[in-house]
Design a protein around this motif. Structure first.
Motif, PDB file in Angstrom:
ATOM      1  N   VAL A 136     -53.496  76.198 -45.555  1.00  0.00           N
ATOM      2  CA  VAL A 136     -52.060  76.241 -45.828  1.00  0.00           C
ATOM      3  C   VAL A 136     -51.359  77.432 -45.178  1.00  0.00           C
ATOM      4  N   LEU A 137     -52.088  78.215 -44.411  1.00  0.00           N
ATOM      5  CA  LEU A 137     -51.511  79.442 -43.876  1.00  0.00           C
ATOM      6  C   LEU A 137     -50.717  79.246 -42.593  1.00  0.00           C
ATOM      7  N   PHE A 138     -50.729  78.047 -42.034  1.00  0.00           N
ATOM      8  CA  PHE A 138     -50.089  77.830 -40.743  1.00  0.00           C
ATOM      9  C   PHE A 138     -48.887  76.921 -40.884  1.00  0.00           C
ATOM     10  N   HIS A 151     -58.272  84.783 -41.273  1.00  0.00           N
ATOM     11  CA  HIS A 151     -58.450  85.774 -42.337  1.00  0.00           C
ATOM     12  C   HIS A 151     -57.413  85.510 -43.424  1.00  0.00           C
ATOM     13  N   THR A 152     -57.861  84.997 -44.541  1.00  0.00           N
ATOM     14  CA  THR A 152     -56.962  84.808 -45.676  1.00  0.00           C
ATOM     15  C   THR A 152     -56.679  86.169 -46.312  1.00  0.00           C
ATOM     16  N   PRO A 153     -55.634  86.266 -47.139  1.00  0.00           N
ATOM     17  CA  PRO A 153     -55.387  87.540 -47.833  1.00  0.00           C
ATOM     18  C   PRO A 153     -56.610  88.036 -48.601  1.00  0.00           C
ATOM     19  N   GLU A 172     -53.148  73.943 -54.636  1.00  0.00           N
ATOM     20  CA  GLU A 172     -52.405  73.737 -53.383  1.00  0.00           C
ATOM     21  C   GLU A 172     -50.959  74.196 -53.584  1.00  0.00           C
ATOM     22  N   PRO A 173     -50.173  74.336 -52.477  1.00  0.00           N
ATOM     23  CA  PRO A 173     -48.828  74.904 -52.570  1.00  0.00           C
ATOM     24  C   PRO A 173     -47.859  74.176 -53.488  1.00  0.00           C
ATOM     25  N   ARG A 174     -48.016  72.875 -53.636  1.00  0.00           N
ATOM     26  CA  ARG A 174     -47.087  72.161 -54.522  1.00  0.00           C
ATOM     27  C   ARG A 174     -47.205  72.650 -55.962  1.00  0.00           C
ATOM     28  N   CYS A 175     -48.355  73.156 -56.319  1.00  0.00           N
ATOM     29  CA  CYS A 175     -48.590  73.810 -57.613  1.00  0.00           C
ATOM     30  C   CYS A 175     -48.167  72.930 -58.785  1.00  0.00           C
ATOM     31  N   GLN A 176     -48.540  71.667 -58.719  1.00  0.00           N
ATOM     32  CA  GLN A 176     -48.262  70.761 -59.838  1.00  0.00           C
ATOM     33  C   GLN A 176     -49.255  70.985 -60.971  1.00  0.00           C
ATOM     34  N   GLY A 200     -45.519  76.220 -46.980  1.00  0.00           N
ATOM     35  CA  GLY A 200     -46.483  75.551 -46.118  1.00  0.00           C
ATOM     36  C   GLY A 200     -46.037  74.149 -45.771  1.00  0.00           C
ATOM     37  N   THR A 201     -46.774  73.533 -44.849  1.00  0.00           N
ATOM     38  CA  THR A 201     -46.375  72.217 -44.356  1.00  0.00           C
ATOM     39  C   THR A 201     -46.573  71.109 -45.384  1.00  0.00           C
ATOM     40  N   ASP A 202     -47.317  71.374 -46.457  1.00  0.00           N
ATOM     41  CA  ASP A 202     -47.415  70.387 -47.530  1.00  0.00           C
ATOM     42  C   ASP A 202     -46.056  70.176 -48.192  1.00  0.00           C
ATOM     43  N   VAL A 203     -45.234  71.197 -48.151  1.00  0.00           N
ATOM     44  CA  VAL A 203     -43.946  71.162 -48.846  1.00  0.00           C
ATOM     45  C   VAL A 203     -42.783  70.959 -47.889  1.00  0.00           C
ATOM     46  N   GLU A 204     -42.835  71.605 -46.723  1.00  0.00           N
ATOM     47  CA  GLU A 204     -41.730  71.473 -45.778  1.00  0.00           C
ATOM     48  C   GLU A 204     -42.231  71.578 -44.346  1.00  0.00           C
ATOM     49  N   LYS A 205     -41.669  70.742 -43.499  1.00  0.00           N
ATOM     50  CA  LYS A 205     -41.929  70.749 -42.068  1.00  0.00           C
ATOM     51  C   LYS A 205     -40.878  69.855 -41.413  1.00  0.00           C
TER      52      LYS A 205
END
Length: 228
Positions: A136-138, A151-153, A172-176, A200-205
């Motif tokens: 999800v970092l890209f 390298h993740t945080p 995941e980013p949607r955090c449901q 992230g692209t799961d939420v917006e792109k």
């Protein structure tokens, strides 16, 4: 143009685009794209052969300047492979670019910078859906790098002389699906907390816009739990 109801068919769109000076179509995933109708437009007299030549000429001129039609031996880049692209020099340059691109919005009571010597023996918690998920970092249109170069945080912070604990809270980013106890348990025992949130692209792109700027799902609750 079709989506905005400026035209009604691909043929009409091709004619309008050509007359407007457009000479390149980006149509990934379409087998029968707009510019495939140019021969039909030409046969019907909607565009002229001279117009078609005028549109094509700058495309091939650019491709020739880029050396696309040159023998590979004439192209200095053809000799480059991953050993050059992934060289230590390039890694160091990428790291420098990343460090210089950080934007500090607020630094209450001089919290930053966190110095390695000050963290010796301290307990540091890194939490959030972006803390240790390379996928999800890209952003949109980003390359797909080799996993060993990501390298993740969490991975970066583990190089510090501190006791690192981790909790995603959300898978995941949607955090449901949010597990408060997981985050609270890790944060409660920490001296320093790093919360990793975002979209992230799961939420917006491209073609997937958001109607607001709020953190997705339960991410705000995760942040509030970490702060509390």
């Amino acid at each position: 143009m079709l989506g905005h109801h400026y035209t009604h068919t691909f043929l009409e769109t091709a004619v309008v685009a050509m007359n407007a000076g457009c000479n390149l179509e980006l149509s990934y995933g379409l087998r029968n794209n707009v510019f495939m109708h140019i021969p039909q437009a030409l046969a019907m007299g909607n565009i002229t052969l001279q117009m078609l030549r005028d549109r094509v000429r700058p495309l091939f001129y650019t491709r020739m300047r880029l050396g696309e039609f040159d023998p590979p031996a004439m192209n200095p880049y053809s000799a480059l492979d991953l050993s050059a692209v992934q060289s230590p020099e390039h890694h160091n340059l990428s790291l420098e670019a990343a460090l210089k691109s950080f934007v500090l919005l607020k630094n209450v009571q001089g919290t930053l910078p966190l110095r390695a010597q000050d963290l010796l023996g301290k307990r540091l918690a890194v939490v959030g859906p972006f803390a240790d998920n390379p996928r999800v970092l890209f952003g949109d249109y980003a390359p797909v790098p080799e996993p060993r170069f990501i390298h993740t945080p969490r991975r970066g912070l583990e190089t510090l002389p501190a006791n690192i604990s981790f909790a995603a809270g959300c898978p995941e980013p949607r955090c449901q699906q949010y597990t408060p106890a997981e985050v609270v348990g890790v944060v409660g025992a920490a001296d320093v907390v790093v919360v990793c949130l975002g979209t992230g692209t799961d939420v917006e792109k491209e073609a997937k816009d958001r109607s607001d700027l709020s953190l997705p799902g339960h991410q705000l609750k995760l942040l509030q739990d970490a702060v509390q």
